[in-house]
Scaffold this active site. Structure first.
Site: not given
Ligand code: NPQ
Ligand code: MG
Length: 372
Positions: A135, A161, A163, A189, A214, A239, A263, A291
């Site tokens: 990500s 992926k 953002k 995402d 996403e 998600d 998750k 994650g």
């Molecule tokens: C998601 N995770 O899929 C989340 C978003 C996310 C890997 O993109 C600290 C703890 C910071 C959790 C930032 C990924 C974070 C977090 C982004 C989760 O939407």
């Molecule tokens: Mg997500």
């Protein structure tokens, strides 16, 4: 089992680089860990809540309070229970999935260690290694983004992926697709950053052969996702909208998504995660493991889950070094786009107690004698 003591440990984990999404930027993670003691055997659970309620409604201080005042006392009131009964015992506590998942996982780890069985085997894993994606946050510049993505491509990640948010969507996707070529899977995402008035921007992403989009819209706008799905050929993945098996089945049957991100913390644990996996498999909907920047403690358990048969897409189970210079366990290393599933008892990893001590910012013992 009988829960003798549960220790809550807070650790501060600086990130190797800031991670920016549509809901904010993080340069460190405050992680709440639970260590459960059942009959002298210890088990670990990692809480994925952030310090602020910006990914979902849960946050570290709130999790600690609901654990000490509402969740742990209920478990300590029961003299003997099985792992399958934990959900039922905690049902009177409404919501708080990340809090419940933290304790259920610590109990699951302790119990599996006590019977010398791996979490992967217990969940029904069919793989010894899982496919890994990465990500990539919103970057300060296009150059910085392309340099970061090129690094991950060279490391062998099997899916990129990105953002996105309004104003940072079509250009980064175009530039990254040009960089990585036509074949490497690419996804975006939005973390709920679009709404009914801005979602049409996403139609412009149809030209870049995305594997999925996403969570484009707010977590509770399922009808909006249904509308958007009808406008797109690119599959939608949910998600934040999926907090239970009921949510998953409802979203699939209404046509709001064709892929689901699981998750464990968001849905209340690994047992509910398996139920969502099974419900999706029955409906021909692929899943992948999302994650939350877990340390090796949470990452180990996610790898076990991602080894189940219907996890057919690259997972956000990246190498430890994607986020941390030094992890709380032996580092998870990417090999040829995969990471090996731990095979030892429980979550299958040992906690580096020196690193844990060094990173600890707070500790609290919850015991039967003095609950909370
Ligand atoms: C998601 N995770 O899929 C989340 C978003 C996310 C890997 O993109 C600290 C703890 C910071 C959790 C930032 C990924 C974070 C977090 C982004 C989760 O939407
Ligand atoms: Mg997500």
């Amino acid at each position: 089992m009988r829960l003798e003591r549960l220790t809550l440990i807070r650790v501060a984990m600086p990130l190797v680089r800031p991670f920016t999404t549509s809901f904010g930027s993080q340069s460190a993670r405050e992680v709440l860990l639970a260590c459960a003691d059942i009959g002298g055997v210890q088990g670990w659970g990692e809480c994925v809540a952030m310090s602020e309620p910006v990914y979902n409604s849960e946050y570290v201080d709130g999790v600690e309070q609901v654990l000490s005042d509402h969740v742990v006392p209920r478990l300590m009131d029961v003299d003997d229970f099985t792992i399958d009964e934990v959900g039922q015992i905690l049902r009177p506590v409404v919501g708080h999935h990340m809090a419940k998942a933290t304790v259920e996982t610590a109990l699951l780890d302790a119990w599996l260690r006590s019977v010398d069985r791996s979490l992967a085997d217990y969940l029904g894993a069919t793989r010894e290694q899982v496919l890994c994606g990465v990500s990539v946050g919103i970057a300060p510049s296009m150059e910085a983004l392309l340099a970061e993505v090129d690094g991950y491509r060279q490391q062998g990640y099997r899916r990129i992926k990105l953002k996105i948010q309004p104003g940072w969507d079509v250009d980064p996707v175009r530039e990254v697709r040009a960089l990585i070529g036509p074949d490497l899977p690419l996804t975006v995402d939005a973390n709920r950053a679009y709404d009914r008035s801005t979602m049409h921007t996403l139609l412009a992403l149809e030209d870049f052969n995305l594997q999925m989009i996403e969570q484009p819209l707010p977590e509770d706008d399922i009808a909006g996702h249904v509308q958007l799905a009808q406008l797109l050929t690119t599959p939608l993945c949910l998600d934040e909208s999926i907090c239970s098996t009921f949510d998953a089945i409802d979203a699939i049957e209404r046509g709001a998504c064709r892929i689901i991100n699981i998750k464990p913390g968001r849905v209340g644990g690994y047992l509910e995660s398996r139920r969502i996996h099974d419900a999706c498999a029955e409906r021909g909907v692929p899943v992948w493991c999302g994650g939350m920047l877990e340390t090796g403690i949470g990452r180990a358990a996610n790898l076990a889950l991602a080894a189940l048969p219907n996890f057919t897409l690259p997972n956000d189970t990246s190498a430890s070094e994607r986020y941390y210079r030094r992890d709380l366990t032996a580092p998870f290393v990417l090999r040829d786009g995969h990471i090996a599933v731990p095979s030892g008892p429980g979550i299958g990893v040992e906690v580096d107690l020196d690193m844990l001590q060094a990173a600890t910012t707070g500790r609290r013992n919850l015991t039967r004698a003095t609950p909370g």
